[in-house]
Write a protein that holds these residues in place. Structure first.
Motif, short mmCIF file in Angstrom:
data_model
loop_
_atom_site.label_atom_id
_atom_site.label_comp_id
_atom_site.label_asym_id
_atom_site.label_seq_id
_atom_site.Cartn_x
_atom_site.Cartn_y
_atom_site.Cartn_z
N SER A 482 -6.72 6.86 -0.66
CA SER A 482 -7.05 8.09 0.04
C SER A 482 -5.95 9.12 -0.17
CB SER A 482 -7.23 7.81 1.54
OG SER A 482 -7.47 9.01 2.24
N ARG A 483 -6.38 10.33 -0.54
CA ARG A 483 -5.43 11.43 -0.67
C ARG A 483 -5.30 12.21 0.63
NH1 ARG A 483 -6.57 14.90 -5.98
NH2 ARG A 483 -8.64 15.08 -5.01
N GLU A 484 -6.36 12.21 1.44
CA GLU A 484 -6.33 12.92 2.72
C GLU A 484 -7.16 12.12 3.73
OE1 GLU A 484 -5.14 15.29 5.48
OE2 GLU A 484 -4.56 15.71 3.40
N PRO A 485 -6.52 11.46 4.69
CA PRO A 485 -5.07 11.27 4.84
C PRO A 485 -4.52 10.36 3.75
CG PRO A 485 -6.25 9.90 6.40
CD PRO A 485 -7.28 10.73 5.73
N ALA A 486 -3.22 10.42 3.52
CA ALA A 486 -2.61 9.69 2.41
C ALA A 486 -2.34 8.25 2.79
CB ALA A 486 -1.32 10.39 1.97
N TYR A 487 -3.04 7.31 2.13
CA TYR A 487 -2.76 5.89 2.32
C TYR A 487 -3.49 5.11 1.23
CZ TYR A 487 -7.47 5.33 4.31
OH TYR A 487 -8.83 5.32 4.49
N THR A 488 -3.07 3.90 1.03
CA THR A 488 -3.78 2.95 0.18
C THR A 488 -4.08 1.71 1.02
OG1 THR A 488 -1.74 1.97 -0.64
CG2 THR A 488 -2.68 3.79 -1.92
N LYS A 489 -5.19 1.08 0.72
CA LYS A 489 -5.61 -0.09 1.48
C LYS A 489 -6.34 -1.06 0.57
CE LYS A 489 -6.84 -2.68 5.03
NZ LYS A 489 -5.87 -3.50 5.77
N LYS A 490 -5.92 -2.32 0.62
CA LYS A 490 -6.61 -3.37 -0.11
C LYS A 490 -6.96 -4.49 0.87
CE LYS A 490 -4.38 -2.65 -4.60
NZ LYS A 490 -3.62 -3.30 -5.71
N PHE A 491 -8.16 -4.98 0.74
CA PHE A 491 -8.51 -6.15 1.54
C PHE A 491 -9.55 -6.98 0.78
CE2 PHE A 491 -11.28 -2.76 3.25
CZ PHE A 491 -12.53 -3.33 3.10
N SER A 492 -9.60 -8.22 1.12
CA SER A 492 -10.56 -9.13 0.52
C SER A 492 -11.16 -9.98 1.63
CB SER A 492 -9.90 -10.02 -0.53
OG SER A 492 -8.87 -10.80 0.05
N ILE A 521 -12.93 -2.31 10.55
CA ILE A 521 -12.78 -1.45 11.72
C ILE A 521 -13.21 -0.05 11.30
CG2 ILE A 521 -11.19 -0.43 13.36
CD1 ILE A 521 -11.51 -3.33 13.92
N GLY A 522 -14.38 0.40 11.75
CA GLY A 522 -14.88 1.69 11.33
C GLY A 522 -15.47 1.63 9.93
N SER A 523 -15.77 2.80 9.37
CA SER A 523 -16.32 2.88 8.03
C SER A 523 -15.21 2.72 7.00
CB SER A 523 -17.02 4.23 7.83
OG SER A 523 -17.38 4.40 6.47
N SER A 528 -9.05 6.12 9.30
CA SER A 528 -7.94 7.01 9.63
C SER A 528 -6.64 6.37 9.15
CB SER A 528 -7.89 7.24 11.14
OG SER A 528 -7.59 6.03 11.82
N GLU A 529 -5.58 7.18 9.13
CA GLU A 529 -4.29 6.66 8.67
C GLU A 529 -3.81 5.52 9.56
OE1 GLU A 529 0.04 8.47 7.21
OE2 GLU A 529 -1.43 9.73 8.26
N SER A 530 -4.11 5.58 10.85
CA SER A 530 -3.67 4.53 11.77
C SER A 530 -4.44 3.23 11.57
CB SER A 530 -3.84 5.01 13.22
OG SER A 530 -5.20 5.26 13.51
N GLN A 531 -5.63 3.31 10.92
CA GLN A 531 -6.43 2.11 10.70
C GLN A 531 -6.15 1.45 9.36
OE1 GLN A 531 -10.29 4.00 11.12
NE2 GLN A 531 -10.53 3.25 13.22
N ALA A 532 -5.32 2.09 8.53
CA ALA A 532 -5.12 1.60 7.17
C ALA A 532 -4.48 0.22 7.13
CB ALA A 532 -4.28 2.60 6.38
#
Length: 730
Positions: A482-492, A521-523, A528-532
C-alpha cells in the motif's frame, strides 16, 4: 404519535400468514410457533431429474434445496445425483457432499418476480437474512451467525469478488442468472480466506450447443417500474454456440426522490476447437444506479409512519456502480477420466457516490441533524487465472475422484474521498428540504495492490455404495503493498475440511464434517495502517446432517446442525483499555432444515427454517465488555415458505412468506429491530404455450418493517409493490 414497525407472529398452512400484533416484544410462544409452523407447514416440492443448467421457465419454476427441486408443471421424478459446484470442485451431488449446499434455479427466481440477486437469495435461501444498505452495496447478508462481505463470500461464475471497503453490487440482475449456488458454513477450503458464514456463487446462463432459447420480457409496475429484457442462445454451426442476455430497468422509486435504473449485459461464445477441447469467451457488463435512500430517523426508538416515504438525503445524491467482467475458459477432456479446466479473467469495478448518510432526530425539536457529507470513488481491478485438473480412478472396488489446482490473481485498488466544506446540516423532520451536496474536492486515501496465489486439492474416496470420505485442502499466500497509507503486509493461511457420508439406503445420506478457515480483520484491500500488523482470525466448524427422500420421490427433507467458533478477534485488554489484542472470540451454533412435498400433481409447497444462537464469548470494546452479547444484525430465526397451485388449465397461483426474528442494531445490544414477515404472491396465465403473463405482488399486506440500520435510524423495506410481466418465447 410514532408507531412501531409491526411484526408477524404465526405462519399457517400454505399462505404462511397471520397478521401480527403491532408492538414489541412479541410473545415468545407465538414467535416459536411461527418457526415451527414454517418447518411443518406444507413442505417443498417435487423432485426432478432435469439438468441444473437448463432454464426452467418452460415448466414454471425449479428450486433445489440441498436435494430439493421444485417444478411448476414438471414431473416428480427424483434425482438425488445432480452435480453441483457449491460444496466441492468434484461435481458431487448434494447426497454425496458432506455439507449443506443449495442450488436456486434462475427460472424459479424470475417466475416469482425477483429482479435483484440478493433479494432472491434472502427470500429462498436457508438461514439467509438481509443486512444490506447503500453503504455496502445492498448486498450484505447474514449466514450462520456471521454477517458482511468478509464473512459471506460472493463469487461470479466461480471467481471471487473482493468488496474493497465493504461495497459491491455485481451481479445485481437476475435476468442472466442460470442458477445461484449457496454453501452454508466456512468456505475457505474452496475460495480462500474469508467466508466463515458461507459462500454465494452466481452462475450466468451459458451457450447452448443443442436446442435454442429465444425469449423476451416486458415489465410495467407500480412506482413507475418498467423494463425490457431479451435473451437468446443456441448453436452457430457445428462448432460454435452462443448466449446473449440484456436487460434495461427503471423505477421512480417508492421513496421520495429515489429514481433508480440499471443496465446489464451477459454474452458468451463457445468454440469446440477439437473433440476434446472447448474454449468459451464471455463478457458481462453492469451499470447500476440503485436506491439512494439511506434510512429513516427514529423517534424514541420507533418509526413514525408519517415519514415512511421521506428521503433525508440531498437532492443531488449519487450512487453508481459500473462493472465489467471478461473471461476466457478452456476445458480439455483427453479421456473419460481426466478433465482440465483453466479460466483467465479480468474484472474492473468503478463505484461513485456522494450522499449524506446519517440522520438523528432531536427529541422535541422536530429537527433532524444530518452528517457527514460523504463523497467517494472506488476503482478496483482484478486479473487472474484459476486452473484445475480432475482425475477419476479405481483401485479394486474403491473409486477415487481428485482435483488439484492453483489460483493466482493481482488486485489494484484506489479509493478517493472528499474534503467537506461543512459537515453538518439540519432539516425539518416531517418535510425535509433536501438541499444539495455542495462543493468538494477528492483526495486519495487508499492506494494498494495485492498479489495472491493459492494451491488447492479436493478428494473423494468411495469405499462402497454406502460409505465415502470427502476432504479438501487449500493454501493461500497474500502480499499487499500500500502506498496510501504506506505499509506492506504478507500473510498466509491453510484451510481444510474432512467429512464422511453414509448412505444406509439409496435415498438417505447421513454426513458429518469438520472444517478450518481463516478471515482477515476488515477488507484485505483496504486495511488501515493500524491493521497492517494484525494476523488472520481463525475459525473451526463441526457439522452433522441428514438428507433423505420419501414417498417414492414425492418428498424430500434436509436437516443440519453445526457449531462455529471464530477466534483472534480484536478486543481490548480488560486490565488496560488502551491496549488492543487479538484475543476476542465469537461462536455460533444452530439447526437448519428444509422439507418438501408434492402434495398433488397440481399443488407443491416448500419450506425451510434456521435457528441460530450467536454470541461473543470474549469481546471487550471501547464501549464496554460485550462478552455474552449477540452480534449486530444476526437474527435468532429465519424461515421461508412457498407454495404453487395449478388451480386451472394454464393458470398457476403462487404465494410465499419470509420471516426474520428480531435483531440487535449494534454489538452493544442496547436496542433491537423488530421481527417481521413479508408475504409475496403471484398469478401466472399462459394463453399460449410460448406466452405467459405474470402478476407478482411484493409485501401483500403492506407491512412497515426494517431490514437493517443502527440505533438512531433504520432502513425500511419496500411497501406493497406490483409488477406485470409479459414473457414471450419464440
Amino acid at each position: 404519535m410514532p408507531e412501531l414497525i409491526s411484526q408477524s407472529t404465526a405462519l399457517s398452512g400454505v399462505s404462511g400468514l397471520v397478521p401480527s400484533i403491532p408492538r414489541l416484544p412479541a410473545r415468545p410462544r407465538r414467535r416459536r410457533a411461527l418457526v415451527v409452523a414454517a418447518l411443518l407447514a406444507g413442505t417443498a416440492a417435487p423432485l426432478s431429474a432435469q439438468d441444473a443448467t437448463r432454464s426452467s421457465e418452460d415448466n414454471g419454476e425449479t428450486l433445489l434445496l440441498d436435494t430439493i427441486t421444485i417444478e411448476g408443471q414438471g414431473a416428480a421424478d427424483l434425482d438425488l445425483h445432480q452435480g453441483s459446484t457449491a460444496g466441492s470442485r468434484l461435481g458431487l451431488s448434494s447426497f454425496e457432499t458432506p455439507a449443506s449446499v443449495q442450488v436456486i434455479d434462475g427460472g424459479a427466481i424470475r417466475s416469482r418476480g425477483e429482479r435483484d440477486v440478493t433479494r432472491a437469495i434472502v427470500n429462498t435461501g436457508i438461514g439467509v437474512s438481509f443486512g444490506g444498505s447503500p453503504g455496502n452495496g445492498g448486498t450484505s447478508v447474514s449466514m450462520r451467525g456471521f454477517n458482511g462481505h468478509g464473512s459471506v463470500t460472493r463469487l461470479y461464475d466461480g471467481t471471487r469478488l473482493y468488496p474493497a471497503s465493504g461495497t459491491i453490487t455485481f451481479p445485481f440482475d437476475t435476468w442472466s442468472v442460470d442458477r445461484i449456488e449457496v454453501l452454508n458454513g466456512p468456505a475457505g477450503v474452496l475460495y480462500g480466506e474469508g467466508g466463515v458464514g458461507g459462500a454465494i456463487n452466481v452462475i450466468p446462463k451459458k451457450p447452448l450447443t443443442e436446442g435454442r432459447r429465444d425469449e423476451l420480457r416486458a415489465t410495467i409496475g407500480t412506482h413507475g417500474q418498467r423494463g425490457l429484457a431479451y435473451g437468446s442462445a443456441g448453436p452457430l454451426g457445428d462448432r460454435l454456440a452462443y448466449s446473449f442476455d440484456a436487460n434495461i430497468t427503471g423505477s421512480d422509486g417508492w421513496m421520495d426522490r429515489d429514481n433508480m435504473s440499471s443496465r446489464s449485459l451477459s454474452a458468451a461464445l463457445r468454440w469446440q476447437a477439437t473433440e476434446t477441447l472447448a474454449l468459451t469467451l464471455s463478457h458481462d457488463f453492469g451499470d447500476n444506479r440503485p436506491s439512494r435512500y439511506f434510512g429513516t430517523p427514529l423517534v424514541d426508538g420507533q418509526v413514525d409512519r408519517r415519514v415512511r416515504y421521506r428521503n433525508y438525503n440531498v437532492e443531488d445524491s449519487l450512487v453508481r456502480y459500473k462493472d465489467r467482467f471478461t473471461q476466457l475458459k478452456a476445458e480439455w477432456t483427453p479421456n473419460d477420466s481426466v478433465t482440465l479446466t483453466s479460466s483467465t479473467y479480468h474484472l474492473t469495478s468503478n463505484r461513485d457516490w456522494r450522499n449524506v448518510e446519517s440522520y438523528t432526530y432531536g427529541p422535541g425539536t422536530g429537527v433532524v441533524t444530518r452528517q457527514p457529507r460523504l463523497a467517494l470513488a472506488h476503482d478496483v481491478e482484478e486479473t487472474g487465472n484459476r486452473t484445475d485438473i480432475t482425475i477419476e480412478s479405481t483401485f479394486g472396488n474403491i473409486e477415487n475422484t481428485a482435483t488439484f489446482g492453483f489460483d493466482v490473481n493481482r488486485m489494484k485498488y484506489v479509493r478517493l474521498r472528499h474534503t467537506p466544506a461543512t459537515d453538518e446540516t439540519t432539516v425539518d423532520f416531517l418535510n425535509p428540504r433536501p438541499g444539495v451536496f455542495g462543493p468538494y474536492t477528492m483526495n486519495i486515501i487508499n492506494d494498494s495492490k495485492m498479489n495472491q496465489y493459492s494451491l488447492f486439492m479436493d478428494d473423494r474416496i468411495k469405499f462402497n455404495d454406502q460409505w465415502a470420505l470427502v476432504g479438501g485442502l487449500r493454501y493461500d499466500n497474500v502480499d499487499i503493498k500500500s502506498r496510501e497509507p504506506a505499509y506492506t503486509k504478507k500473510f498466509s493461511s491453510t484451510s481444510w475440511r474432512i467429512g464422511a457420508v453414509w448412505n444406509p439406503v439409496p435415498d438417505v445420506a447421513v454426513y458429518a464434517q469438520y472444517s478450518r478457515a481463516t478471515e482477515p480483520i476488515g477488507s484485505a484491500l483496504s486495511l488501515s495502517e493500524s491493521q497492517a500488523d494484525l494476523k488472520l482470525t481463525r475459525a473451526r466448524q463441526q457439522e452433522i446432517g441428514v438428507k433423505f427422500g420419501f414417498l417414492e420421490g414425492r418428498g424430500d427433507a434436509t436437516l443440519a446442525a453445526y457449531r462455529i467458533v471464530k477466534t483472534d478477534l480484536l478486543a481490548r485488554d480488560p486490565d488496560d483499555p488502551d491496549v488492543t489484542h487479538q484475543i476476542g472470540r465469537q461462536s455460533a451454533k444452530g439447526i437448519e432444515a428444509a422439507i418438501g412435498l408434492e402434495v398433488s400433481p397440481t399443488f407443491r409447497v416448500n419450506a425451510n427454517a434456521a435457528f441460530v444462537s450467536s454470541r461473543f464469548d470474549d469481546y471487550v470494546q471501547p464501549g464496554g465488555d460485550y462478552s455474552g452479547n449477540r452480534a449486530a444484525n444476526v437474527p435468532h430465526r429465519v424461515a421461508n415458505i412457498w407454495g404453487s397451485w395449478d388451480f386451472a388449465a394454464n393458470w398457476t397461483a403462487r404465494a410465499g412468506a419470509h420471516y426474520v426474528s428480531e435483531a440487535f442494531t449494534s454489538d452493544a445490544n442496547t436496542s433491537r429491530r423488530p421481527s417481521y414477515t413479508v408475504v409475496n404472491a403471484g398469478l401466472q396465465w399462459r394463453p399460449q404455450d410460448n406466452i405467459s403473463v405474470d402478476l407478482n405482488i411484493e409485501n401483500v399486506a403492506n407491512r412497515l418493517y426494517a431490514t437493517s440500520g443502527r440505533d438512531t435510524q433504520w432502513l425500511l423495506g419496500p411497501p406493497r409493490m406490483a409488477t406485470l410481466d409479459v414473457n414471450i418465447r419464440f
